[in-house]
Enzyme design. Structure first.
Site, short mmCIF file in Angstrom:
data_model
loop_
_atom_site.label_atom_id
_atom_site.label_comp_id
_atom_site.label_asym_id
_atom_site.label_seq_id
_atom_site.Cartn_x
_atom_site.Cartn_y
_atom_site.Cartn_z
N HIS A 19 0.83 -1.20 0.00
CA HIS A 19 0.00 0.00 0.00
C HIS A 19 0.87 1.25 0.00
O HIS A 19 0.64 2.19 -0.77
CB HIS A 19 -0.91 0.03 1.24
N LYS A 43 -16.62 -7.31 5.34
CA LYS A 43 -15.46 -7.61 6.18
C LYS A 43 -15.65 -7.05 7.59
O LYS A 43 -16.18 -5.97 7.77
CB LYS A 43 -14.19 -6.98 5.60
N ARG A 92 -1.20 -6.21 -7.96
CA ARG A 92 -0.10 -7.12 -7.66
C ARG A 92 0.05 -8.19 -8.72
O ARG A 92 1.14 -8.72 -8.93
CB ARG A 92 -0.33 -7.82 -6.31
N SER A 130 -2.96 -8.12 2.78
CA SER A 130 -3.42 -7.77 4.14
C SER A 130 -4.05 -8.95 4.87
O SER A 130 -3.86 -9.13 6.07
CB SER A 130 -4.44 -6.63 4.10
#
Length: 155
Positions: A19, A43, A92, A130
């Site tokens: 990040h 979440k 990514r 994460s």
């Protein structure tokens, strides 16, 4: 010329080196970047929002163009409420591209004046996620190699 302002949205639970890398790479592109901690309805946060906010502020204490905020609701609505016409996202891998591309297209359909900018993360951070970092922390592991050095946390 209109100010170039971007929102970098995410849950950042926790904020990782990946990040940080995306934000630092984007600093020359924008006059202001708002790192916006979103409440994701799917979440449950592991670290509280005040803690995540403070960690990100510490990480960019040297960058006055980076501010930290939080929001709920649609990212495109938040962007417009802050006068931002850009959403910044990091990639990514190809799976991230597929996911982010779909979201960018939906955001464009809702608010065509908001443009999504996708930046590829540094290869050395491509494996950092994460969710995995959080699981390592929950299991008592040392996550210091995956998060910015400005973030100090207890095991």
């Amino acid at each position: 010329m209109m100010e170039r302002k971007a929102v970098f949205p995410g849950t950042f639970d926790p904020f990782t080196l990946g990040h940080e890398s995306v934000v630092r790479k984007a600093i020359p592109l924008f006059d202001q970047i708002i790192v916006a901690i979103g409440k994701n309805s799917t979440k449950n946060a592991y670290f509280d929002i005040e803690q995540r906010t403070e960690w990100i502020r510490q990480c960019f204490a040297d960058e006055p163009s980076v501010i930290v905020d939080h929001f709920s609701g649609l990212t495109v609505d938040y962007c417009l409420s802050k006068g931002c016409n850009f959403i910044l996202r990091g990639l990514r891998n190809p799976a991230d591209f597929q996911y982010e591309s779909s979201i960018a297209q939906m955001n464009h359909a809702m608010k065509p004046e908001v443009t999504t900018v996708l930046l590829i993360c540094e290869p050395k951070y491509a494996a950092i996620n994460s969710t995995i970092v959080r699981e390592i922390h929950k299991s008592g592991g040392d996550i210091s190699q995956f998060i910015p050095s400005s973030i100090k946390m207890n095991k």
